[in-house]
Design a protein around this motif. Structure first.
Motif, mmCIF file in Angstrom:
data_model
loop_
_atom_site.group_PDB
_atom_site.id
_atom_site.type_symbol
_atom_site.label_atom_id
_atom_site.label_comp_id
_atom_site.label_asym_id
_atom_site.label_seq_id
_atom_site.Cartn_x
_atom_site.Cartn_y
_atom_site.Cartn_z
ATOM 1 N N LYS A 78 88.777 94.141 44.959
ATOM 2 C CA LYS A 78 89.602 94.152 43.748
ATOM 3 C C LYS A 78 90.663 95.242 43.787
ATOM 4 C CE LYS A 78 87.029 92.074 40.071
ATOM 5 N NZ LYS A 78 86.586 92.270 38.703
ATOM 6 N N GLY A 79 90.633 96.094 44.820
ATOM 7 C CA GLY A 79 91.624 97.159 44.947
ATOM 8 C C GLY A 79 91.282 98.408 44.165
ATOM 9 N N LYS A 80 90.016 98.632 43.868
ATOM 10 C CA LYS A 80 89.597 99.774 43.049
ATOM 11 C C LYS A 80 89.076 100.909 43.925
ATOM 12 C CE LYS A 80 89.482 97.371 38.995
ATOM 13 N NZ LYS A 80 89.188 97.494 37.634
ATOM 14 N N MET A 81 89.850 101.287 44.942
ATOM 15 C CA MET A 81 89.460 102.375 45.830
ATOM 16 C C MET A 81 90.591 103.379 45.905
ATOM 17 S SD MET A 81 88.160 102.184 49.743
ATOM 18 C CE MET A 81 87.454 103.598 50.527
ATOM 19 N N ASN A 82 90.236 104.669 45.972
ATOM 20 C CA ASN A 82 91.221 105.732 46.070
ATOM 21 C C ASN A 82 90.823 106.656 47.218
ATOM 22 O OD1 ASN A 82 93.072 107.744 45.737
ATOM 23 N ND2 ASN A 82 92.456 108.295 43.669
ATOM 24 N N ILE A 83 91.724 106.817 48.204
ATOM 25 C CA ILE A 83 91.450 107.689 49.346
ATOM 26 C C ILE A 83 92.445 108.844 49.426
ATOM 27 C CG2 ILE A 83 90.250 105.957 50.724
ATOM 28 C CD1 ILE A 83 92.861 105.514 52.260
ATOM 29 N N GLN A 84 93.088 109.182 48.321
ATOM 30 C CA GLN A 84 94.093 110.249 48.314
ATOM 31 C C GLN A 84 93.504 111.598 48.707
ATOM 32 O OE1 GLN A 84 97.327 109.850 47.941
ATOM 33 N NE2 GLN A 84 97.194 107.685 47.456
ATOM 34 N N ASP A 85 92.344 111.946 48.170
ATOM 35 C CA ASP A 85 91.734 113.252 48.422
ATOM 36 C C ASP A 85 90.620 113.178 49.458
ATOM 37 O OD1 ASP A 85 93.378 114.367 46.474
ATOM 38 O OD2 ASP A 85 91.958 113.872 44.871
ATOM 39 N N ALA A 86 90.474 112.056 50.123
ATOM 40 C CA ALA A 86 89.363 111.852 51.047
ATOM 41 C C ALA A 86 89.650 112.476 52.412
ATOM 42 C CB ALA A 86 89.086 110.362 51.201
ATOM 43 N N TYR A 87 88.580 112.695 53.163
ATOM 44 C CA TYR A 87 88.692 113.180 54.532
ATOM 45 C C TYR A 87 87.488 112.675 55.316
ATOM 46 C CZ TYR A 87 85.368 116.724 52.963
ATOM 47 O OH TYR A 87 84.265 117.359 52.451
ATOM 48 N N VAL A 88 87.582 112.736 56.642
ATOM 49 C CA VAL A 88 86.497 112.312 57.515
ATOM 50 C C VAL A 88 85.853 113.572 58.093
ATOM 51 C CG1 VAL A 88 85.907 111.039 59.609
ATOM 52 C CG2 VAL A 88 87.635 110.132 58.047
ATOM 53 N N SER A 89 84.534 113.605 58.050
ATOM 54 C CA SER A 89 83.778 114.743 58.555
ATOM 55 C C SER A 89 82.787 114.254 59.601
ATOM 56 C CB SER A 89 83.034 115.402 57.389
ATOM 57 O OG SER A 89 82.184 116.403 57.850
ATOM 58 N N ILE A 90 82.566 115.078 60.617
ATOM 59 C CA ILE A 90 81.588 114.735 61.644
ATOM 60 C C ILE A 90 80.409 115.674 61.477
ATOM 61 C CG2 ILE A 90 81.158 114.619 64.115
ATOM 62 C CD1 ILE A 90 84.147 113.924 64.405
ATOM 63 N N HIS A 91 79.234 115.075 61.246
ATOM 64 C CA HIS A 91 78.023 115.855 60.987
ATOM 65 C C HIS A 91 76.864 115.246 61.760
ATOM 66 C CE1 HIS A 91 75.375 118.483 58.764
ATOM 67 N NE2 HIS A 91 74.621 117.448 58.418
ATOM 68 N N GLN A 92 76.238 116.029 62.623
ATOM 69 C CA GLN A 92 75.094 115.617 63.441
ATOM 70 C C GLN A 92 75.382 114.353 64.248
ATOM 71 O OE1 GLN A 92 71.756 115.347 60.783
ATOM 72 N NE2 GLN A 92 71.493 117.577 60.715
ATOM 73 N N GLY A 93 76.566 114.303 64.853
ATOM 74 C CA GLY A 93 76.917 113.193 65.723
ATOM 75 C C GLY A 93 77.291 111.904 65.014
ATOM 76 N N GLU A 94 77.530 111.970 63.711
ATOM 77 C CA GLU A 94 77.937 110.797 62.940
ATOM 78 C C GLU A 94 79.194 111.128 62.148
ATOM 79 O OE1 GLU A 94 74.506 109.985 60.521
ATOM 80 O OE2 GLU A 94 73.641 108.670 62.050
ATOM 81 N N ALA A 95 80.042 110.133 61.974
ATOM 82 C CA ALA A 95 81.272 110.314 61.199
ATOM 83 C C ALA A 95 81.034 109.824 59.772
ATOM 84 C CB ALA A 95 82.412 109.539 61.841
ATOM 85 N N TRP A 96 81.496 110.600 58.805
ATOM 86 C CA TRP A 96 81.302 110.291 57.384
ATOM 87 C C TRP A 96 82.633 110.351 56.649
ATOM 88 C CZ3 TRP A 96 76.545 108.905 55.498
ATOM 89 C CH2 TRP A 96 75.458 109.123 56.337
ATOM 90 N N LEU A 97 82.855 109.402 55.763
ATOM 91 C CA LEU A 97 84.006 109.420 54.867
ATOM 92 C C LEU A 97 83.564 110.127 53.593
ATOM 93 C CD1 LEU A 97 86.896 108.513 54.158
ATOM 94 C CD2 LEU A 97 85.895 106.419 53.242
ATOM 95 N N LYS A 98 84.216 111.233 53.284
ATOM 96 C CA LYS A 98 83.816 112.041 52.130
ATOM 97 C C LYS A 98 84.923 112.040 51.077
ATOM 98 C CE LYS A 98 80.729 115.004 54.641
ATOM 99 N NZ LYS A 98 79.531 115.422 53.988
ATOM 100 N N ASN A 99 84.492 112.121 49.833
ATOM 101 C CA ASN A 99 85.379 112.271 48.680
ATOM 102 C C ASN A 99 86.267 111.048 48.433
ATOM 103 O OD1 ASN A 99 85.860 113.918 46.522
ATOM 104 N ND2 ASN A 99 87.619 114.929 47.460
ATOM 105 N N ALA A 100 85.891 109.898 48.964
ATOM 106 C CA ALA A 100 86.616 108.657 48.653
ATOM 107 C C ALA A 100 86.005 108.067 47.384
ATOM 108 C CB ALA A 100 86.511 107.666 49.803
ATOM 109 N N HIS A 101 86.840 107.635 46.479
ATOM 110 C CA HIS A 101 86.363 107.112 45.197
ATOM 111 C C HIS A 101 86.458 105.593 45.189
ATOM 112 C CE1 HIS A 101 86.380 106.072 40.930
ATOM 113 N NE2 HIS A 101 85.664 107.177 40.775
#
Length: 153
Positions: free
Chosen positions: A42-65
């Motif tokens: 539906k287009g209800k996603m916001n990635i303006q303040d998001a970033y990608v973090s690597i933690h314990q060998g896995e990639a995570w998308l953080k702060n995406a709404h």
């Protein structure tokens, strides 16, 4: 020929290319819950303040709404939860080395669908200084002026 879904992003970070110099881009799948993909479609996603973090060998998308789904029930998702990215191990190792050694960051650029699956395009980026941003704007304006002059000629 362009791949289906890459033409029409469902969420886009327009300021990323203004604030950062994108060195390399990567595409990753997103691990989502049922109501999250419905909200993204539906287009209800916001990635303006998001970033990608690597933690314990896995990639995570953080702060995406991702907004809660309108027709969801008590099992609706948390809008700001961390979401796992699906990448090859070698890619994750390469990215983590560049982030640690060169002081770069991983910035999401856009989210789109490929054959019904949500994909995230993110870039390995270096932050721009204020004078770099001004220089880029001057170059863009000069290019526009040249194109306008050639068109009117």
């Amino acid at each position: 020929m362009a791949q289906p879904g890459k033409d029409k992003p469902l969420a886009q970070n327009r300021k990323a290319r203004h604030d950062y110099e994108i060195i390399e881009t990567y595409e990753a799948g997103l691990v989502l819950k049922g109501t999250e993909i419905k909200s993204i479609r539906k287009g209800k996603m916001n990635i303006q303040d998001a970033y990608v973090s690597i933690h314990q060998g896995e990639a995570w998308l953080k702060n995406a709404h991702i907004s809660e789904y309108d027709h969801g029930n008590i099992f609706n998702h948390d809008p700001l939860r961390d979401r796992k990215l699906l990448l090859h191990k070698a890619e994750i190792i390469k990215m983590s080395q560049q982030v640690k050694l060169m002081g770069m960051t991983l910035i999401p650029l856009k989210v789109y669908l490929v054959r019904g699956r949500a994909k995230l395009l993110f870039g390995l980026a270096r932050g721009k200084n204020k004078y770099d941003k001004r220089h880029a704007l001057k170059e863009q304006q000069a290019k526009r002026d040249i194109d306008r002059a050639l068109k009117n000629r």
